[in-house]
Structures are given as structure tokens and as C-alpha cells.
Scaffold this active site. Structure first.
Site, short mmCIF file in Angstrom:
data_model
loop_
_atom_site.label_atom_id
_atom_site.label_comp_id
_atom_site.label_asym_id
_atom_site.label_seq_id
_atom_site.Cartn_x
_atom_site.Cartn_y
_atom_site.Cartn_z
N GLU A 248 0.89 -1.18 0.00
CA GLU A 248 0.00 0.00 0.00
C GLU A 248 0.91 1.21 0.00
O GLU A 248 1.70 1.39 0.92
CB GLU A 248 -0.86 0.02 1.26
CG GLU A 248 -1.81 -1.13 1.38
CD GLU A 248 -3.01 -1.01 0.47
OE1 GLU A 248 -3.31 0.13 0.04
OE2 GLU A 248 -3.63 -2.04 0.18
N CYS A 284 -0.78 9.29 3.63
CA CYS A 284 -0.85 8.69 2.28
C CYS A 284 -2.11 9.14 1.58
O CYS A 284 -2.20 9.09 0.36
CB CYS A 284 -0.83 7.17 2.39
SG CYS A 284 -2.12 6.53 3.45
P1 NAP Z 1 9.42 3.93 3.01
O1 NAP Z 1 10.59 4.81 3.02
O2 NAP Z 1 9.07 3.25 1.74
O3 NAP Z 1 9.70 2.84 4.17
C1 NAP Z 1 8.80 1.83 4.55
C2 NAP Z 1 9.59 0.61 5.03
O4 NAP Z 1 10.09 -0.11 3.90
C3 NAP Z 1 10.82 0.94 5.87
O5 NAP Z 1 10.96 -0.04 6.87
C4 NAP Z 1 11.94 0.87 4.88
O6 NAP Z 1 13.15 0.50 5.45
C5 NAP Z 1 11.48 -0.25 3.98
N1 NAP Z 1 12.05 -0.11 2.64
C6 NAP Z 1 11.81 0.91 1.78
N2 NAP Z 1 12.51 0.72 0.64
C7 NAP Z 1 13.18 -0.45 0.79
C8 NAP Z 1 14.08 -1.19 -0.04
N3 NAP Z 1 14.40 -0.75 -1.25
N4 NAP Z 1 14.59 -2.34 0.42
C9 NAP Z 1 14.26 -2.79 1.66
N5 NAP Z 1 13.43 -2.13 2.50
C10 NAP Z 1 12.89 -0.97 2.07
O7 NAP Z 1 8.11 4.71 3.45
P2 NAP Z 1 7.93 5.72 4.69
O8 NAP Z 1 8.87 6.86 4.56
O9 NAP Z 1 7.94 4.99 5.93
O10 NAP Z 1 6.43 6.26 4.54
C11 NAP Z 1 6.10 7.32 3.76
C12 NAP Z 1 5.37 6.81 2.54
O11 NAP Z 1 4.42 5.84 2.90
C13 NAP Z 1 4.58 7.89 1.82
O12 NAP Z 1 4.72 7.74 0.44
C14 NAP Z 1 3.15 7.62 2.27
O13 NAP Z 1 2.18 8.12 1.39
C15 NAP Z 1 3.16 6.13 2.33
N6 NAP Z 1 2.11 5.59 3.21
C16 NAP Z 1 1.14 4.80 2.66
C17 NAP Z 1 0.11 4.32 3.46
C18 NAP Z 1 -0.99 3.47 2.89
O14 NAP Z 1 -1.75 2.90 3.67
N7 NAP Z 1 -1.12 3.33 1.60
C19 NAP Z 1 0.08 4.64 4.83
C20 NAP Z 1 1.11 5.40 5.35
C21 NAP Z 1 2.12 5.86 4.52
P3 NAP Z 1 14.37 1.54 5.63
O15 NAP Z 1 13.77 2.81 6.12
O16 NAP Z 1 15.27 0.83 6.56
O17 NAP Z 1 14.92 1.75 4.26
#
Ligand code: NAP
Length: 505
Positions: A248, A284
């Protein structure tokens, strides 16, 4: 002399100051392997437990979260690591506990099992269909909801409710909170009699890829950025045994102000500013793009509302603050102009709030105006007439939610906008903002790619359990050998379709 390798750590930081608040050890590879091995070993016991048993485990965690001393501690810790404010975090903690209980109740109700029985006839054998748990689920929580979409958030609760062990990868934006939540859950699960291995937390960037690639993992539930979710989806699709990834992600969540709705421009503009700046725009479901009728003066009204608004709060991480600023620059490069901007607090992971506008011709595939800019940034685009707008809407990307701000129930544009928006969205809101996502039976939190990698699924609401089960039909199987929900006495009292007719449990 050989030295042991230096232990890697994650540093918790206070977004208000940037100061390091804690260090948490990163899980070494053998620790990740051990957590997955234990989850795999627990799969049978967790999957065979009754929904009522799992609901009891989830209630035990919810009660532990809400125990007054623990709750006060968690809220203070979460505030130190996220700067989201204690009021918001107290509400999020209550919501997280409610979610845990809700998914337990949804499991007990039992319709997620989809039990369908065709008794044998002279023409064919008996067919009994039920959904069974997939096995260990790797959960990745997001930074912006440290509780409700974190270690014990929707994904963990719905996976456990569906009968799957969970291994969570903690988010580095709140490492101490993640560790505290995991300790609390492990103690609650042990007291409630859940099997060892039903739940574990691992930390560290490399642990994430290990979780996705491990043969023990049966499914991945991810909440976060498009970049992260799509990377992990690709990784899962490169496995010898491909597993589902329910990612998501973040989207632009368009809003349309109808010509009749423009009579309330000042009020809608004030609501729009609150919706895209609340929580520093780190939702999000933030409305990132609003279409207003030309001549309504909407952009100017929203600009004035923004300039009157309180100074912005902090971003969750230094990286999010930097990418919000870079995202604003990207919007300008792709044809937007700044209408108004309000400076952030100026220290820590400070961010400014920015309202931009762009001509409707700039709304075309590949333009950054159609992408999420995570943070307190939004764009207004004016349209000449409804026909012109309806020809542009299909160019938008798949999105989690969209909204229509109308002139009231009789507004003739509501049905045609619903028709145009439905193919794009997981949820459409009329006369409200898309930001709040209630955990309920009718909720759909997903949407076409790139909102999610699995458009038929939802990460919030009762149907969230469906992600972690798959259907199996038992043909010609003796009653005594069937799983409990298919047996004639229906020991779990679940609703069943028998020979085409629905029977309540
Ligand atoms: P994120 O940077 O994608 O991180 C989410 C998790 O995934 C972290 O634990 C991160 O680990 C891991 N991760 C990300 N890229 C990775 C990779 N290439 N390899 C391995 N692990 C990886 O997202 P965020 O900064 O926490 O959240 C912000 C985003 O989430 C926004 O775009 C927001 O809109 C979205 N969001 C969506 C929802 C929904 O329900 N659709 C809800 C809330 C937020 P590391 O940090 O250790 O890299």
C-alpha cells in the site's frame, strides 16, 4: 587477533532538534533467519487455532497497549521519535487497540473464510471450499503512523487474525518505539498462550530484503513509498517461488470542486489547507491535487488560508523533509507556480508548507504534477468546463482515494464524476476530505497500481484478512477429515453457503 564485527545500530532522532535519542541494535542475519524459522515452525499451530483463540491474543495485545502506564510511556516515546504531538498519538494509540480488537472480531464472525459447501449429488462428489492461512507474513510498517500502521498496526493485526505468524521489519524512524511495542506484544501473546514464533520484530535495512527473499515467508504486507513497495514487489517476483506482496503506497488523491460547490469556495479552501497541512502533510491520503472551476478564485482563497495558518510542524525524518523540498522544486520544474508558502519552525526536520497552481494542460502522464509529494505541499488546477475536466481525469494515476466537493446532494455533477473517478480509486469521498481511513467492515484502502501492487486487496477494514488466506476445495472428503469450519456441526459457528443458500453461523 580477530575482532568481532562492530554491531550495526539504528539511531532514533528527535525531529524537533535532530538530536539522537537512542541507538537500537540491527538484527544480524542469523537473528532474522531465527525469527523466520520460528515463524515457520509456529505456522501450523497459529493456522489451526480457532478464530476465537486468535481474537483473544489480539485483545491481550490491545489491553496491554491501553494499560495506563504503558500507554503514557508509548505516547511519550512516540512523540520523541516522530514529533507528531501527544494528542494525535494518544488518539492513534486508541485506534491501534481498537483495530486489534476489530480484526479479532472479524475473524470470529468468520465470513472471511468464505465457506461454501456443495453436498454430494448423484451427478457429482461433495465440494467443500474454505480459505486457509498462507503462513508467515513479513510486515513493513510506515514512518507516518508509528502505531496504527507500525509494528502492531493493521497488517500485523489482520495477518494474526487470519491465522498467520508475523515477522515485522521495524521502521528506522522510530526504533525505540518499535522495540517497546514488540516487547509488549511478545509478553501479551505469551500470557495469552500464543505459540512461540507467532510474532517477532527484526530491524535494519538488509533485514527487509532477507524477509522478502526467505523461503519461510509466504506473503509480504508493506505500507510506505512507491519506491520501496515496488522494489520489494520486484524482489518477491524474482524468487524461485513467487509470493504475493500487498504494498500500500502513497498517491496524489485528487479532489474535484464542482461548479455548484464553488459557491462555498472560502470554506472549502480553508478545509483543503487543513487537509494538506495536517500532520505536516504526511498522510498517504493527503489531497495533493485539487481541480477547481476557472473563475472560482479557489487558488487565491486557499493561498490566503495557508498564509493565515499556524507554522508547520516537523517532518518525521531528515530525508522526508529534504524530499518534500525537492518535490516542490520538481513541481515548479514541471510547470507549476507557487501561490503561497509558509515557513516551518526552522530547526530540526523543519519543512515549509507550499500551495502551487498549474494550467490544466500540464496534467499529462509522466508529469510530476500527477505524483505524490509527501509533505505539506499541494497543487490547484483550474478547469474551464466539466467536459474538459472529464477528458483530463483518465490521465491521472491509480490512487488510494479521491474526493468530490459538491453543491449538495442534488448536484448533477456528482454521478458523472463518480463514473470518471471510480476506475482510478480504491475509495471516493463526497463532501469530505480523503485523509481519515476508518477501520470498518466496508472500508477499502487500496486502489489500482501504483496505489498498490495488489488492486483487489485492502490493507484496512475487515477484508484485510483476505490477503493472508487462499481458497482450497476438499472434494469427496469424509466429514471427520475436514477442517472445522467445513464440518457438519460447524464448531466455529461461521456463516456458510450450503448448496447455494446462505446459512448464518
Ligand atoms: P518507506 O521509506 O518506503 O519505508 C517503509 C519501510 O520499507 C521501511 O521499513 C523501509 O526501510 C522499507 N524499505 C523501503 N525501501 C526499501 C528497499 N528498497 N529495500 C528494503 N526495505 C525498504 O516509506 P515511509 O517513509 O515509511 O512512509 C512514507 C510513505 O508511505 C509515503 O509515500 C506515504 O504516502 C506512504 N504511506 C502509505 C500508506 C498506505 O496505507 N497506503 C500509509 C502510510 C504511509 P528503511 O527505512 O530501513 O529503508
Amino acid at each position: 587477533i580477530t575482532r568481532p564485527p562492530a554491531q550495526k545500530v539504528e539511531r532514533g532522532q528527535n525531529p524537533r532538534t535532530g538530536r539522537v535519542t537512542c541507538t537500537v541494535a540491527v538484527t544480524p542475519p542469523d537473528g532474522v533467519e531465527a525469527a523466520l524459522g520460528a515463524a515457520s515452525a509456529a505456522s501450523r499451530a497459529v493456522g489451526a487455532s480457532s478464530p476465537a483463540t486468535r481474537a483473544r491474543w489480539l485483545r491481550a495485545i490491545a489491553d496491554a497497549l491501553e494499560e495506563p502506564d504503558a500507554a503514557a510511556d508509548l505516547i511519550a516515546l512516540a512523540d520523541r521519535e516522530t514529533a507528531l504531538g501527544e494528542t494525535r498519538l494518544a488518539a492513534e494509540l486508541a485506534r491501534t487497540a481498537d483495530q486489534l480488537r476489530f480484526y479479532g472480531d472479524a475473524a470470529v464472525e468468520g465470513s472471511y473464510l468464505g465457506v461454501t459447501i456443495d453436498r454430494a449429488t448423484p451427478a457429482r462428489p461433495s465440494l467443500a471450499r474454505v480459505r486457509v492461512p498462507l503462513g508467515p507474513v513479513a510486515v513493513f510498517g510506515a514512518s507516518n503512523f508509528p502505531l496504527a500502521f507500525g509494528v502492531l498496526g493493521n497488517d500485523t493485526a489482520s495477518a494474526l487474525a487470519a491465522g498467520c505468524p508475523v515477522v515485522v521489519k521495524g521502521h528506522p524512524a522510530h526504533p525505540a518505539l518499535s522495540a517497546r511495542l514488540a516487547d509488549l506484544a511478545l509478553s501479551a501473546l505469551e500470557r495469552a498462550g500464543a505459540p512461540d514464533g507467532a510474532f517477532a520484530l527484526v530491524t535494519g535495512f538488509d533485514s527487509g530484503a532477507m524477509l522478502v527473499q526467505s523461503p519461510h515467508t509466504a506473503a509480504v504486507a508493506f505500507t510506505g513509498s512507491q519506491q520501496g513497495g515496488q522494489h520489494l514487489w520486484r524482489l518477491a517476483n524474482e524468487r524461485d517461488v513467487v509470493i504475493p506482496v500487498f504494498a500500500e503506497m502513497g498517491t496524489v488523491n485528487p479532489v474535484v470542486l464542482t461548479p455548484a460547490g464553488a459557491a462555498g469556495t472560502a470554506e472549502v479552501a480553508a478545509g483543503f489547507v487543513r487537509a494538506f497541512t495536517g500532520g505536516a502533510g504526511q498522510f498517504c491520503t493527503k489531497p495533493g491535487l485539487l481541480f477547481a472551476p476557472s473563475g472560482s478564485g479557489f487558488a487565491a482563497a486557499a493561498g490566503r488560508a495557508l498564509e493565515r495558518s499556524a507554522p508547520q510542524a516537523w517532518c518525521l525524518t531528515e530525508q522526508i523533509a529534504a524530499s518534500a523540498a525537492a518535490g516542490t522544486d520538481g513541481l515548479v520544474e514541471d510547470g507549476a507556480t507557487v501561490v503561497a508558502r509558509v515557513a516551518g519552525p526552522g530547526r530540526g526536520w523543519s519543512v515549509e508548507a507550499v500551495l502551487l497552481s498549474a494550467p490544466i494542460g500540464a496534467v499529462r502522464p509522466g508529469n510530476r504534477l500527477l505524483e505524490e509529494c509527501f509533505g505539506p505541499v499541494a497543487l490547484v488546477v483550474e478547469y474551464q468546463d466539466m467536459a474538459g475536466l472529464l477528458s483530463v481525469l483518465p490521465r491521472l494515476q491509480g490512487t488510494l482515494a479521491a474526493a468530490i466537493m459538491s453543491g449538495g446532494e442534488q448536484d448533477p455533477d456528482i454521478p458523472r464524476l463518480l463514473d470518471a473517478l471510480t476506475p482510478l480509486v480504491g475509495r471516493v469521498v463526497v463532501d469530505g476530505w480523503p485523509t481519515g481511513v476508518a477501520t470498518a467492515w466496508g472500508q477499502q484502502h487500496g486502489g489500482p497500481w501504483p496505489a498498490t501492487t495488489a488492486p483487489a486487496s485492502t490493507s484496512v477494514g475487515a477484508a484485510a484478512l483476505d490477503r493472508f488466506t487462499r481458497p482450497v476445495t476438499y472434494q469427496g472428503t469424509p466429514d471427520m477429515a475436514l477442517p472445522p469450519p467445513l464440518r457438519p456441526d460447524n464448531p466455529w459457528s461461521v456463516p456458510r453457503r450450503v448448496d447455494g443458500a446462505l446459512e448464518m453461523g
